[in-house]
Design a protein around this motif. Structure first.
Motif, PDB file in Angstrom:
ATOM      1  N   GLY A  80       0.810  -1.210   0.000  1.00  6.95           N
ATOM      2  CA  GLY A  80       0.000   0.000   0.000  1.00  6.95           C
ATOM      3  C   GLY A  80       0.840   1.256   0.000  1.00  6.95           C
ATOM      4  O   GLY A  80       1.953   1.278  -0.464  1.00  6.95           O
ATOM      5  N   THR A  81       0.273   2.321   0.554  1.00 12.14           N
ATOM      6  CA  THR A  81       0.944   3.602   0.582  1.00 12.14           C
ATOM      7  C   THR A  81       1.502   3.875   1.956  1.00 12.14           C
ATOM      8  O   THR A  81       1.302   3.128   2.897  1.00 12.14           O
ATOM      9  N   GLY A  82       2.218   4.979   2.065  1.00 12.57           N
ATOM     10  CA  GLY A  82       2.760   5.369   3.353  1.00 12.57           C
ATOM     11  C   GLY A  82       4.208   4.985   3.502  1.00 12.57           C
ATOM     12  O   GLY A  82       4.853   4.469   2.595  1.00 12.57           O
ATOM     13  N   GLN A  83       4.774   5.247   4.678  1.00 11.62           N
ATOM     14  CA  GLN A  83       6.197   5.066   4.911  1.00 11.62           C
ATOM     15  C   GLN A  83       6.652   3.647   4.633  1.00 11.62           C
ATOM     16  O   GLN A  83       7.741   3.425   4.113  1.00 11.62           O
ATOM     17  N   GLY A  84       5.821   2.663   4.948  1.00  7.23           N
ATOM     18  CA  GLY A  84       6.239   1.285   4.750  1.00  7.23           C
ATOM     19  C   GLY A  84       6.575   0.971   3.312  1.00  7.23           C
ATOM     20  O   GLY A  84       7.474   0.194   3.029  1.00  7.23           O
ATOM     21  N   SER A  85       5.854   1.586   2.364  1.00  7.78           N
ATOM     22  CA  SER A  85       6.096   1.284   0.960  1.00  7.78           C
ATOM     23  C   SER A  85       7.458   1.758   0.516  1.00  7.78           C
ATOM     24  O   SER A  85       8.068   1.171  -0.363  1.00  7.78           O
ATOM     25  N   LEU A  86       7.984   2.840   1.147  1.00  3.93           N
ATOM     26  CA  LEU A  86       9.298   3.327   0.775  1.00  3.93           C
ATOM     27  C   LEU A  86      10.388   2.404   1.286  1.00  3.93           C
ATOM     28  O   LEU A  86      11.501   2.412   0.780  1.00  3.93           O
ATOM     29  N   ARG A 117      13.074   2.482  -8.894  1.00  7.44           N
ATOM     30  CA  ARG A 117      12.850   3.217  -7.656  1.00  7.44           C
ATOM     31  C   ARG A 117      11.354   3.267  -7.391  1.00  7.44           C
ATOM     32  O   ARG A 117      10.557   3.003  -8.276  1.00  7.44           O
ATOM     33  N   ARG A 118      11.035   3.623  -6.124  1.00  8.81           N
ATOM     34  CA  ARG A 118       9.646   3.645  -5.755  1.00  8.81           C
ATOM     35  C   ARG A 118       9.209   5.056  -5.383  1.00  8.81           C
ATOM     36  O   ARG A 118       9.853   5.737  -4.584  1.00  8.81           O
ATOM     37  N   LEU A 119       8.138   5.503  -6.019  1.00  8.08           N
ATOM     38  CA  LEU A 119       7.449   6.717  -5.641  1.00  8.08           C
ATOM     39  C   LEU A 119       6.228   6.288  -4.845  1.00  8.08           C
ATOM     40  O   LEU A 119       5.256   5.785  -5.411  1.00  8.08           O
ATOM     41  N   GLY A 120       6.290   6.437  -3.526  1.00  5.24           N
ATOM     42  CA  GLY A 120       5.240   5.849  -2.721  1.00  5.24           C
ATOM     43  C   GLY A 120       5.162   4.370  -3.019  1.00  5.24           C
ATOM     44  O   GLY A 120       6.125   3.637  -2.845  1.00  5.24           O
ATOM     45  N   ALA A 121       4.020   3.903  -3.499  1.00  4.86           N
ATOM     46  CA  ALA A 121       3.846   2.500  -3.849  1.00  4.86           C
ATOM     47  C   ALA A 121       3.987   2.244  -5.344  1.00  4.86           C
ATOM     48  O   ALA A 121       3.762   1.136  -5.806  1.00  4.86           O
ATOM     49  N   LEU A 122       4.375   3.264  -6.110  1.00  9.19           N
ATOM     50  CA  LEU A 122       4.485   3.148  -7.560  1.00  9.19           C
ATOM     51  C   LEU A 122       5.936   2.922  -7.953  1.00  9.19           C
ATOM     52  O   LEU A 122       6.815   3.719  -7.621  1.00  9.19           O
ATOM     53  N   GLU A 123       6.210   1.842  -8.674  1.00 12.04           N
ATOM     54  CA  GLU A 123       7.569   1.522  -9.092  1.00 12.04           C
ATOM     55  C   GLU A 123       7.825   2.032 -10.504  1.00 12.04           C
ATOM     56  O   GLU A 123       7.025   1.813 -11.419  1.00 12.04           O
ATOM     57  N   VAL A 124       8.960   2.725 -10.675  1.00 11.49           N
ATOM     58  CA  VAL A 124       9.326   3.303 -11.964  1.00 11.49           C
ATOM     59  C   VAL A 124      10.821   3.103 -12.198  1.00 11.49           C
ATOM     60  O   VAL A 124      11.559   2.718 -11.293  1.00 11.49           O
ATOM     61  N   SER A 125      11.267   3.387 -13.415  1.00 12.33           N
ATOM     62  CA  SER A 125      12.697   3.347 -13.695  1.00 12.33           C
ATOM     63  C   SER A 125      13.412   4.424 -12.891  1.00 12.33           C
ATOM     64  O   SER A 125      12.827   5.446 -12.517  1.00 12.33           O
ATOM     65  N   SER A 126      14.683   4.211 -12.599  1.00 13.63           N
ATOM     66  CA  SER A 126      15.434   5.132 -11.741  1.00 13.63           C
ATOM     67  C   SER A 126      15.552   6.523 -12.328  1.00 13.63           C
ATOM     68  O   SER A 126      15.721   7.500 -11.597  1.00 13.63           O
ATOM     69  N   GLY A 129       6.976   9.835  -2.735  1.00 10.81           N
ATOM     70  CA  GLY A 129       8.133   9.959  -3.602  1.00 10.81           C
ATOM     71  C   GLY A 129       8.311  11.375  -4.109  1.00 10.81           C
ATOM     72  O   GLY A 129       7.398  12.209  -4.020  1.00 10.81           O
ATOM     73  N   PHE A 130       9.498  11.663  -4.644  1.00 13.48           N
ATOM     74  CA  PHE A 130       9.811  13.013  -5.100  1.00 13.48           C
ATOM     75  C   PHE A 130      10.392  12.970  -6.504  1.00 13.48           C
ATOM     76  O   PHE A 130      11.335  12.211  -6.775  1.00 13.48           O
ATOM     77  N   VAL A 131       9.826  13.800  -7.390  1.00 18.57           N
ATOM     78  CA  VAL A 131      10.255  13.869  -8.785  1.00 18.57           C
ATOM     79  C   VAL A 131      10.768  15.283  -9.064  1.00 18.57           C
ATOM     80  O   VAL A 131       9.975  16.227  -9.113  1.00 18.57           O
ATOM     81  N   TRP A 167      14.240   7.556  -3.027  1.00 17.26           N
ATOM     82  CA  TRP A 167      12.893   7.748  -3.582  1.00 17.26           C
ATOM     83  C   TRP A 167      12.809   9.030  -4.403  1.00 17.26           C
ATOM     84  O   TRP A 167      11.725   9.574  -4.614  1.00 17.26           O
ATOM     85  N   ILE A 168      13.952   9.515  -4.863  1.00 13.66           N
ATOM     86  CA  ILE A 168      14.007  10.650  -5.787  1.00 13.66           C
ATOM     87  C   ILE A 168      14.231  10.117  -7.198  1.00 13.66           C
ATOM     88  O   ILE A 168      15.169   9.350  -7.434  1.00 13.66           O
ATOM     89  N   VAL A 169      13.371  10.530  -8.136  1.00 16.33           N
ATOM     90  CA  VAL A 169      13.456  10.053  -9.519  1.00 16.33           C
ATOM     91  C   VAL A 169      13.491  11.263 -10.462  1.00 16.33           C
ATOM     92  O   VAL A 169      12.463  11.885 -10.727  1.00 16.33           O
ATOM     93  N   PRO A 170      14.667  11.630 -10.957  1.00 15.98           N
ATOM     94  CA  PRO A 170      14.748  12.773 -11.874  1.00 15.98           C
ATOM     95  C   PRO A 170      14.167  12.441 -13.243  1.00 15.98           C
ATOM     96  O   PRO A 170      14.176  11.288 -13.676  1.00 15.98           O
ATOM     97  N   ILE A 171      13.682  13.484 -13.916  1.00 18.18           N
ATOM     98  CA  ILE A 171      13.068  13.309 -15.237  1.00 18.18           C
ATOM     99  C   ILE A 171      13.707  14.283 -16.241  1.00 18.18           C
ATOM    100  O   ILE A 171      13.033  15.183 -16.745  1.00 18.18           O
ATOM    101  N   PRO A 172      14.979  14.110 -16.555  1.00 19.29           N
ATOM    102  CA  PRO A 172      15.601  15.017 -17.520  1.00 19.29           C
ATOM    103  C   PRO A 172      14.917  14.921 -18.872  1.00 19.29           C
ATOM    104  O   PRO A 172      14.496  13.846 -19.294  1.00 19.29           O
ATOM    105  N   GLY A 173      14.803  16.048 -19.526  1.00 21.70           N
ATOM    106  CA  GLY A 173      14.210  16.065 -20.856  1.00 21.70           C
ATOM    107  C   GLY A 173      15.263  16.283 -21.924  1.00 21.70           C
ATOM    108  O   GLY A 173      16.325  16.849 -21.663  1.00 21.70           O
ATOM    109  N   THR A 174      14.977  15.837 -23.106  1.00 22.35           N
ATOM    110  CA  THR A 174      15.877  16.046 -24.237  1.00 22.35           C
ATOM    111  C   THR A 174      15.119  15.790 -25.522  1.00 22.35           C
ATOM    112  O   THR A 174      14.088  15.114 -25.527  1.00 22.35           O
ATOM    113  N   THR A 175      15.623  16.328 -26.611  1.00 21.68           N
ATOM    114  CA  THR A 175      15.081  16.015 -27.932  1.00 21.68           C
ATOM    115  C   THR A 175      16.109  15.261 -28.767  1.00 21.68           C
ATOM    116  O   THR A 175      15.936  15.138 -29.978  1.00 21.68           O
ATOM    117  N   HIS A 176      17.169  14.752 -28.109  1.00 19.42           N
ATOM    118  CA  HIS A 176      18.243  14.049 -28.815  1.00 19.42           C
ATOM    119  C   HIS A 176      18.429  12.657 -28.218  1.00 19.42           C
ATOM    120  O   HIS A 176      18.588  12.514 -26.997  1.00 19.42           O
TER     121      HIS A 176
END
Length: 400
Positions: A53-59, A68-77, A264-266, A338-347
């Motif tokens: 679920g959500t909350g501190q335990g999920s981290l 990496r995990r944003l709350g209970a959501l898993e995404v690429s690093s 989580g933090f983006v 739990w920090i997941v950066p989202i750099p942008g690029t067009t290349h």
């Protein structure tokens, strides 16, 4: 705004051939660890909550390798911000078929987290992202944002913000069509509407969740009291704020609150709108229409002083056999798991190099040294013009 960054800007940091060889190898290592092809027994479907679920335990639950995990959501690093794929900083329009190729190449290199917003374009970036991820939609996480007052028929930008519940629901229906999907994995409120209680916003999002049209939600650049109220009403998965070596504002209150609440933090603009790639120098000036020209931290008076940060990043890039952009991204990821950066690029090449940042690691002693050096450098000027900054750190009105 998520903001995000590289475009033509990284050329200066990528000049050395030996460094290129490392980057290609690093991207390969990163891709191997990031690719979503894992055993079925271990797999959690993108966009779905992992057990706990959500909350501190999920981290505290370890994500799979390269994730990496944003709350209970898993995404690429590392994710991909697609804001500039309809119009770049200098206002030029990228070649749309190549933007589709960049998105698909990112997936091939292990990226499963893609960030957009209705305000980007408006609308056009969501269309580009929807087309780009269509062949593998069920294997990725789509994040997008509502909240600006945009005419849903014409795309005209109207004054102020609009988070009225009926408007949110109309916006999401249009988002689903543009994104070619039946659900949004992570839906952010782009900015807090000072006229709508956050409890009403959460209620509208909850209705959309009950319909299966939204799976997780988040806030961007909100006031801290609003974040706590929102999370109490409907658990928040992620916060998206500007954060980088250039702007460390979230460290004081936002990051501690996220850690406390299990959110989580983006970071948007993780490369400081290209500044941290090493592309700027003391003589850099911006074309008409380029919003960076309105930021006083890049003014002719302040820029020469702020370049001390770029010089520090370049020194660490040499030390770690990486690029300045990779150092900036690796630094962010080293701050919290739990920090997941989202750099942008067009290349495509820059995307490969950004993904390669997962191969850059700091020892505890190195990170302490780098953090101390970054803290010594005092950035002159504001991160945003006053008229734009006024939309950040806003508290929603109380529920009557």
């Amino acid at each position: 705004m998520n903001k995000t960054q590289n475009d033509h800007a990284q050329e200066g940091g990528f000049a050395k051939l030996d460094r290129r060889k490392f980057l290609i190898a690093g991207a390969g290592v990163a891709a191997a660890s990031l690719l979503p092809h894992v055993s079925a027994a271990a797999q959690v479907q993108p966009g779905q909550s992992s057990p706990g679920g959500t909350g501190q335990g999920s981290l505290q639950q370890p994500p799979r390798q390269g994730r990496r995990r944003l709350g209970a959501l898993e995404v690429s690093s590392i994710g991909l911000g697609v804001q500039n794929m309809s119009r770049k900083y200098e206002t030029t329009v990228p070649y749309r078929p190549e933007m589709i190729n960049v998105i698909r190449a990112a997936f091939d290199h292990g990226v499963t987290f893609f960030d957009a917003a209705e305000a980007y374009g408006p609308f056009e970036v969501e269309r580009i992202l929807g087309e780009g991820v269509a062949p593998f939609r069920d294997q990725v996480v789509i994040a997008t944002k509502f909240g600006w007052n945009i005419d849903q028929n014409t795309g005209a930008r109207l004054p102020g913000l609009n988070s009225r519940p009926e408007h949110i629901k109309r916006v999401v229906e249009a988002m689903l069509r543009r994104l070619r999907t039946d659900r949004i994995d992570l839906l952010y409120q782009h900015r807090v509407d000072p006229n709508v209680p956050i409890e009403d916003v959460a209620g509208a999002v909850k209705d959309l969740m009950n319909q299966g049209k939204v799976l997780h939600w988040g806030l961007s650049e909100m006031g801290l009291k609003t974040l706590r109220r929102a999370h109490a009403e409907l658990p928040v998965t992620a916060v998206q704020n500007e954060y980088s070596m250039l702007w460390r504002g979230p460290e004081k209150e936002v990051l501690p609150a996220c850690e406390e609440l299990g959110i989580g933090f983006v970071p948007w603009s993780p490369l400081g709108v290209q500044f941290l790639t090493g592309w700027f120098d003391a003589d850099t000036r911006f074309a008409p229409g380029d919003f960076r020209g309105t930021e006083s931290r890049f003014s002719p008076e302040n820029l020469p002083y702020n370049l001390a940060l770029v010089e520090l990043v370049k020194k660490w890039a040499e030390r770690k056999n990486a690029t300045p952009a990779q150092i900036a991204l690796a630094w962010l990821m080293a701050q919290k798991p739990w920090i997941v950066p989202i750099p942008g690029t067009t290349h495509r090449e820059h995307m490969h190099q950004n993904v390669g940042a997962v191969a850059v690691r700091f020892t505890p002693a190195e990170l302490a040294e780098l953090n101390k050096s970054v803290a010594v450098i005092k950035i002159r000027g504001q991160r945003l013009p006053d008229a734009v900054q006024a939309f950040s750190d806003v508290e929603a009105p109380p529920k009557r």
